[in-house]
Each structure stands twice: as structure tokens, then as C-alpha cells.
Design a protein around this motif. Structure first.
Motif, PDB file in Angstrom:
ATOM      1  N   GLN A  34       0.154  -2.069 -16.411  1.00  0.00           N
ATOM      2  CA  GLN A  34      -0.245  -3.617 -16.523  1.00  0.00           C
ATOM      3  C   GLN A  34      -1.616  -3.521 -17.026  1.00  0.00           C
ATOM      4  OE1 GLN A  34       0.067  -6.128 -13.170  1.00  0.00           O
ATOM      5  NE2 GLN A  34      -0.331  -7.691 -14.254  1.00  0.00           N
ATOM      6  N   ALA A  35      -2.726  -2.690 -16.613  1.00  0.00           N
ATOM      7  CA  ALA A  35      -3.907  -2.681 -17.122  1.00  0.00           C
ATOM      8  C   ALA A  35      -4.211  -2.081 -18.436  1.00  0.00           C
ATOM      9  CB  ALA A  35      -4.864  -1.646 -16.030  1.00  0.00           C
ATOM     10  N   GLY A  36      -3.280  -1.374 -18.998  1.00  0.00           N
ATOM     11  CA  GLY A  36      -3.142  -1.019 -20.330  1.00  0.00           C
ATOM     12  C   GLY A  36      -4.299   0.112 -20.580  1.00  0.00           C
ATOM     13  N   PRO A  37      -4.459   0.555 -21.870  1.00  0.00           N
ATOM     14  CA  PRO A  37      -5.174   1.867 -22.000  1.00  0.00           C
ATOM     15  C   PRO A  37      -6.439   1.802 -21.232  1.00  0.00           C
ATOM     16  CG  PRO A  37      -4.546   0.635 -24.088  1.00  0.00           C
ATOM     17  CD  PRO A  37      -4.137  -0.267 -22.994  1.00  0.00           C
ATOM     18  N   GLU A  38      -7.109   0.569 -21.284  1.00  0.00           N
ATOM     19  CA  GLU A  38      -8.511   0.741 -20.576  1.00  0.00           C
ATOM     20  C   GLU A  38      -8.433   1.338 -19.290  1.00  0.00           C
ATOM     21  OE1 GLU A  38      -6.697  -2.710 -20.900  1.00  0.00           O
ATOM     22  OE2 GLU A  38      -7.119  -2.168 -23.013  1.00  0.00           O
ATOM     23  N   GLY A  39      -7.528   1.055 -18.426  1.00  0.00           N
ATOM     24  CA  GLY A  39      -7.192   1.645 -17.179  1.00  0.00           C
ATOM     25  C   GLY A  39      -8.080   0.996 -15.946  1.00  0.00           C
ATOM     26  N   LEU A  40      -8.056   1.770 -15.021  1.00  0.00           N
ATOM     27  CA  LEU A  40      -8.932   1.095 -13.829  1.00  0.00           C
ATOM     28  C   LEU A  40      -9.338   2.056 -13.100  1.00  0.00           C
ATOM     29  CD1 LEU A  40      -5.732  -1.145 -12.496  1.00  0.00           C
ATOM     30  CD2 LEU A  40      -7.577  -1.889 -13.624  1.00  0.00           C
ATOM     31  N   LEU A  46      10.116  11.533 -12.530  1.00  0.00           N
ATOM     32  CA  LEU A  46      10.959  10.726 -11.538  1.00  0.00           C
ATOM     33  C   LEU A  46      10.942  10.673 -10.041  1.00  0.00           C
ATOM     34  CD1 LEU A  46      14.494  10.725 -13.160  1.00  0.00           C
ATOM     35  CD2 LEU A  46      12.749   8.911 -13.276  1.00  0.00           C
ATOM     36  N   ALA A  47      10.275  12.003  -9.711  1.00  0.00           N
ATOM     37  CA  ALA A  47       9.955  12.394  -8.300  1.00  0.00           C
ATOM     38  C   ALA A  47       8.540  11.618  -7.995  1.00  0.00           C
ATOM     39  CB  ALA A  47      10.120  13.734  -7.859  1.00  0.00           C
ATOM     40  N   ALA A  48       7.850  11.786  -9.057  1.00  0.00           N
ATOM     41  CA  ALA A  48       6.471  11.262  -8.675  1.00  0.00           C
ATOM     42  C   ALA A  48       6.472   9.668  -8.628  1.00  0.00           C
ATOM     43  CB  ALA A  48       5.585  11.665  -9.921  1.00  0.00           C
ATOM     44  N   LEU A  49       7.460   9.014  -9.196  1.00  0.00           N
ATOM     45  CA  LEU A  49       7.392   7.606  -9.208  1.00  0.00           C
ATOM     46  C   LEU A  49       8.652   7.002  -8.252  1.00  0.00           C
ATOM     47  CD1 LEU A  49       7.789   6.954 -13.009  1.00  0.00           C
ATOM     48  CD2 LEU A  49       5.722   6.510 -11.655  1.00  0.00           C
ATOM     49  N   ALA A  50       9.109   8.166  -7.379  1.00  0.00           N
ATOM     50  CA  ALA A  50      10.195   7.523  -6.600  1.00  0.00           C
ATOM     51  C   ALA A  50       9.438   7.697  -5.025  1.00  0.00           C
ATOM     52  CB  ALA A  50      11.277   8.716  -6.293  1.00  0.00           C
ATOM     53  N   GLN A  51       8.418   6.886  -5.001  1.00  0.00           N
ATOM     54  CA  GLN A  51       7.844   6.391  -3.574  1.00  0.00           C
ATOM     55  C   GLN A  51       6.804   5.388  -3.887  1.00  0.00           C
ATOM     56  OE1 GLN A  51       4.336   6.393  -2.685  1.00  0.00           O
ATOM     57  NE2 GLN A  51       4.782   6.706  -0.580  1.00  0.00           N
ATOM     58  N   ASP A  52       7.051   4.340  -2.855  1.00  0.00           N
ATOM     59  CA  ASP A  52       6.421   3.107  -3.068  1.00  0.00           C
ATOM     60  C   ASP A  52       5.232   2.767  -3.497  1.00  0.00           C
ATOM     61  OD1 ASP A  52       8.802   2.127  -1.988  1.00  0.00           O
ATOM     62  OD2 ASP A  52       8.179   1.665   0.009  1.00  0.00           O
ATOM     63  N   SER A  53       4.093   3.800  -2.840  1.00  0.00           N
ATOM     64  CA  SER A  53       2.555   3.547  -3.401  1.00  0.00           C
ATOM     65  C   SER A  53       2.416   4.064  -4.758  1.00  0.00           C
ATOM     66  CB  SER A  53       1.778   4.249  -2.409  1.00  0.00           C
ATOM     67  OG  SER A  53       1.979   3.750  -1.028  1.00  0.00           O
ATOM     68  N   ARG A  54       3.063   5.195  -5.014  1.00  0.00           N
ATOM     69  CA  ARG A  54       3.023   5.770  -6.438  1.00  0.00           C
ATOM     70  C   ARG A  54       3.526   4.829  -7.458  1.00  0.00           C
ATOM     71  NH1 ARG A  54       3.425  10.818  -3.493  1.00  0.00           N
ATOM     72  NH2 ARG A  54       5.666  10.780  -4.011  1.00  0.00           N
ATOM     73  N   LEU A  55       4.541   4.286  -7.141  1.00  0.00           N
ATOM     74  CA  LEU A  55       5.096   3.433  -8.115  1.00  0.00           C
ATOM     75  C   LEU A  55       4.263   2.261  -8.237  1.00  0.00           C
ATOM     76  CD1 LEU A  55       7.527   2.756 -10.118  1.00  0.00           C
ATOM     77  CD2 LEU A  55       8.886   1.702  -8.208  1.00  0.00           C
ATOM     78  N   ALA A  56       3.625   1.629  -7.288  1.00  0.00           N
ATOM     79  CA  ALA A  56       2.782   0.310  -7.231  1.00  0.00           C
ATOM     80  C   ALA A  56       1.470   1.087  -8.210  1.00  0.00           C
ATOM     81  CB  ALA A  56       2.386   0.298  -5.925  1.00  0.00           C
ATOM     82  N   ILE A  57       1.072   2.066  -7.834  1.00  0.00           N
ATOM     83  CA  ILE A  57      -0.209   2.564  -8.675  1.00  0.00           C
ATOM     84  C   ILE A  57       0.322   2.538 -10.144  1.00  0.00           C
ATOM     85  CG2 ILE A  57      -1.701   4.520  -9.041  1.00  0.00           C
ATOM     86  CD1 ILE A  57      -1.602   4.944  -5.883  1.00  0.00           C
ATOM     87  N   PHE A  58       1.341   3.327 -10.398  1.00  0.00           N
ATOM     88  CA  PHE A  58       1.717   3.357 -11.789  1.00  0.00           C
ATOM     89  C   PHE A  58       1.867   1.871 -12.606  1.00  0.00           C
ATOM     90  CE2 PHE A  58       4.686   4.110 -15.295  1.00  0.00           C
ATOM     91  CZ  PHE A  58       3.651   5.109 -15.924  1.00  0.00           C
ATOM     92  N   ARG A  59       2.657   1.182 -11.902  1.00  0.00           N
ATOM     93  CA  ARG A  59       2.814  -0.011 -12.412  1.00  0.00           C
ATOM     94  C   ARG A  59       1.419  -0.852 -12.685  1.00  0.00           C
ATOM     95  NH1 ARG A  59       7.955  -2.790 -11.538  1.00  0.00           N
ATOM     96  NH2 ARG A  59       6.597  -4.783 -11.824  1.00  0.00           N
ATOM     97  N   ALA A  60       0.491  -0.942 -11.760  1.00  0.00           N
ATOM     98  CA  ALA A  60      -0.815  -1.389 -12.123  1.00  0.00           C
ATOM     99  C   ALA A  60      -1.461  -0.853 -13.174  1.00  0.00           C
ATOM    100  CB  ALA A  60      -1.628  -1.210 -10.640  1.00  0.00           C
TER     101      ALA A  60
END
Length: 113
Positions: free
Chosen positions: A27-33, A10-24
């Protein structure tokens, strides 16, 4: 999932940029980016993407693999599902109140690393 791991995630996700990265990555699925594409999608500079990945790795929220000269990052769906299960474990007094959700991409628990 142990409480310490939950707090770390939760601490890792509680930051705007990290949350945006994780959400991206979700969304990309298991293939990743690759990191460059993550930066394009989120508007975060490549050096900042690398910085934020360290926190997400530490929390076991992302995984990486090498493909040629690129590092491909993907969401760790197993950890994500464990976190969601922990957060909803006693929902509605232990009575089922909502159907459980699974990723639309068909990733099941334990298949992402």
C-alpha cells in the motif's frame, strides 16, 4: 520463478503479522516505510516487526535502504509480480481469462530491489 522460491515466498506470507506487514508495504508503494510506521499501521511491536522482516527478506519479498538513521522497508514488487505470474500461469487452461494487473503506483517488473 522456481518452485522452491514460490514455496518460500508463500510460507513467508502465510502468517498473520507478516501478511499485514507486506500488505502495508504494498500500500505504501515504492517509497516504503520505516519500521516504526509499519508497527503503527499494523499494531505490531517494533521488535516483532524486525523478527518478521527476517522471514520476508529471506523470501525476497521486501527490500530495505538506509535514509539517515532510519531503515526504510519496501515491498519487492518484482518478486510479488513473479509470484502472481507463477500462480496464474496456467489459469483457464492457458487462455486469457482476466486482464493482467499492475500496481497502481506504476512500479514495473524489475524496478524494485
Amino acid at each position: 520463478m522456481k518452485t522452491k522460491s514460490v514455496v518460500t515466498a508463500l510460507a513467508a506470507l502465510a502468517q498473520d503479522s507478516r501478511l499485514a506487514i507486506f500488505r502495508a508495504l504494498v500500500q505504501a508503494g515504492p517509497e516504503g516505510l520505516p519500521a516504526g510506521k509499519i508497527g503503527e499501521i499494523t499494531g505490531i511491536s517494533p521488535s516483532s516487526v524486525s523478527f518478521h522482516m527476517k522471514e520476508l527478506f529471506h523470501a525476497d519479498m521486501v527490500a530495505s535502504r538506509n535514509e539517515g538513521r532510519f531503515v526504510i522497508y519496501s515491498a519487492n514488487f518484482a518478486t510479488m509480480n513473479e509470484l502472481l505470474a507463477f500462480l496464474t500461469e496456467n489459469c483457464c487452461g492457458g487462455n486469457p481469462c482476466m486482464p493482467t494487473c499492475s500496481p497502481a503506483c506504476g512500479v514495473t517488473e524489475g524496478t524494485a530491489s
